[in-house]
Enzyme design. Sequence first.
Site, PDB file in Angstrom:
ATOM      1  N   ASN A  53      13.768   7.960  -5.356  1.00 49.88           N
ATOM      2  CA  ASN A  53      13.066   9.240  -5.315  1.00 49.88           C
ATOM      3  C   ASN A  53      13.658  10.224  -6.314  1.00 49.88           C
ATOM      4  O   ASN A  53      14.751  10.015  -6.849  1.00 49.88           O
ATOM      5  CB  ASN A  53      13.144   9.833  -3.907  1.00 49.88           C
ATOM      6  CG  ASN A  53      12.443   8.975  -2.885  1.00 49.88           C
ATOM      7  OD1 ASN A  53      11.350   8.471  -3.128  1.00 49.88           O
ATOM      8  ND2 ASN A  53      13.070   8.799  -1.731  1.00 49.88           N
ATOM      9  N   CYS A  92       7.049   1.830  -1.206  1.00 48.07           N
ATOM     10  CA  CYS A  92       6.102   2.861  -1.639  1.00 48.07           C
ATOM     11  C   CYS A  92       4.766   2.189  -1.936  1.00 48.07           C
ATOM     12  O   CYS A  92       4.697   1.281  -2.764  1.00 48.07           O
ATOM     13  CB  CYS A  92       6.615   3.593  -2.878  1.00 48.07           C
ATOM     14  SG  CYS A  92       5.403   4.735  -3.591  1.00 48.07           S
ATOM     15  N   HIS A 114       7.487   7.304   9.044  1.00 48.88           N
ATOM     16  CA  HIS A 114       6.447   8.325   8.938  1.00 48.88           C
ATOM     17  C   HIS A 114       6.247   8.984  10.304  1.00 48.88           C
ATOM     18  O   HIS A 114       6.329   8.323  11.339  1.00 48.88           O
ATOM     19  CB  HIS A 114       5.113   7.715   8.491  1.00 48.88           C
ATOM     20  CG  HIS A 114       5.150   7.153   7.114  1.00 48.88           C
ATOM     21  ND1 HIS A 114       4.796   7.880   6.001  1.00 48.88           N
ATOM     22  CD2 HIS A 114       5.534   5.929   6.663  1.00 48.88           C
ATOM     23  CE1 HIS A 114       4.946   7.123   4.927  1.00 48.88           C
ATOM     24  NE2 HIS A 114       5.399   5.935   5.304  1.00 48.88           N
ATOM     25  N   GLU A 155       6.732  14.111   1.323  1.00 52.00           N
ATOM     26  CA  GLU A 155       7.448  12.849   1.182  1.00 52.00           C
ATOM     27  C   GLU A 155       8.953  13.064   1.261  1.00 52.00           C
ATOM     28  O   GLU A 155       9.513  13.965   0.624  1.00 52.00           O
ATOM     29  CB  GLU A 155       7.081  12.165  -0.141  1.00 52.00           C
ATOM     30  CG  GLU A 155       5.701  11.548  -0.136  1.00 52.00           C
ATOM     31  CD  GLU A 155       5.560  10.448  -1.167  1.00 52.00           C
ATOM     32  OE1 GLU A 155       6.414   9.537  -1.198  1.00 52.00           O
ATOM     33  OE2 GLU A 155       4.593  10.503  -1.942  1.00 52.00           O
ATOM     34  N   CYS A 190       0.336   9.432  -0.895  1.00 52.51           N
ATOM     35  CA  CYS A 190       1.379   8.549  -0.375  1.00 52.51           C
ATOM     36  C   CYS A 190       0.684   7.338   0.228  1.00 52.51           C
ATOM     37  O   CYS A 190      -0.033   7.463   1.230  1.00 52.51           O
ATOM     38  CB  CYS A 190       2.219   9.265   0.672  1.00 52.51           C
ATOM     39  SG  CYS A 190       3.497   8.224   1.426  1.00 52.51           S
ATOM     40  N   GLY A 247       2.033   6.382   3.588  1.00 58.38           N
ATOM     41  CA  GLY A 247       1.594   7.434   4.501  1.00 58.38           C
ATOM     42  C   GLY A 247       0.146   7.270   4.913  1.00 58.38           C
ATOM     43  O   GLY A 247      -0.223   7.514   6.073  1.00 58.38           O
TER      44      GLY A 247
END
Length: 296
Positions: free
Chosen positions: A81, A90, A180, A229, A238, A241
């Site tokens: 990140n 990801c 999440h 994020e 995302c 996500g």
Amino acid sequence: MTSFGGGLARRALFLYNTRMRFVKYHGLGNDFVIVNAAENPVTDWAVAARRVCDRRFGIGADGLVGVWPIDGENVKMRIFNADGSEAEMCGNVSRCVPLFWREKGLLTGTRLMLHTLAGPIITEIIDASKNLVCVDMGVPRLTRGEIPMRGNAEDRAIKVPVEAAGHTWVGTAVSMGNPHFVIFVPDLEKIDLPVAGPALEKHPDFPRKTNVEFVQRLDPGTLRMRVWERGVGITQACGTGACATLVAATLTGRTGTDARIILDGGELHVSWRGREHVFMTGPAQKVFEGEYVEKV
């Protein structure tokens, strides 16, 4: 004094290894600097990510991604990140990497397996003319121990309250290889994401921090989502996500196992087939390529 010297040493490890060929891609506005790590060795990926991802003094991106060849249909992928932390998985970059690998002439077919910290991820380029990629995101993890989230490790965290930023948020926790916390709200426009997002990301209920999704149900097959994020902040999209959002929506009776997810950067189609593997389909796009050079 020791801390200061150690910081300089860590910085120098990257600064003396600075000629790096890269390609920048985005998946619905979630952007990444991707490098063939076998040809561009980096000593310290965390330091590199912080510098490369800086939008004023670097290339600018949400993450730095290293890809190592294994064989013709398998690669190792590591994701860092913008703050230097390493992500297990990801979804958006998982659509970018097979296109990157194909462009480099290293993928002759349509399927590429990505070996990540979250396990192997199967990707398939289903429409090369539209850069459309389908990703088998695997089976969602639903217990507190798997996510991880504080509490009884065997329990699911469905519609649970969390106090943060002066408010009680009721959400559902899901892991897609990374954590999440999905919160359904009646009006997404009323959410102050820059305030609520970081407070929930760093909440003590999440020992590895968490990504945070705020979601509004538009109809039984359509969800509108915004994301904070972990390690990055607000992003345009995302992928993990979006997958976690569909799973949470199904578990709470808001949708079936198939839905269109509308994000700030565009749309994804997500399907939880047989309530086992989650499949995500969407586009990715090359932005530019170049050589990153930094001198001491």
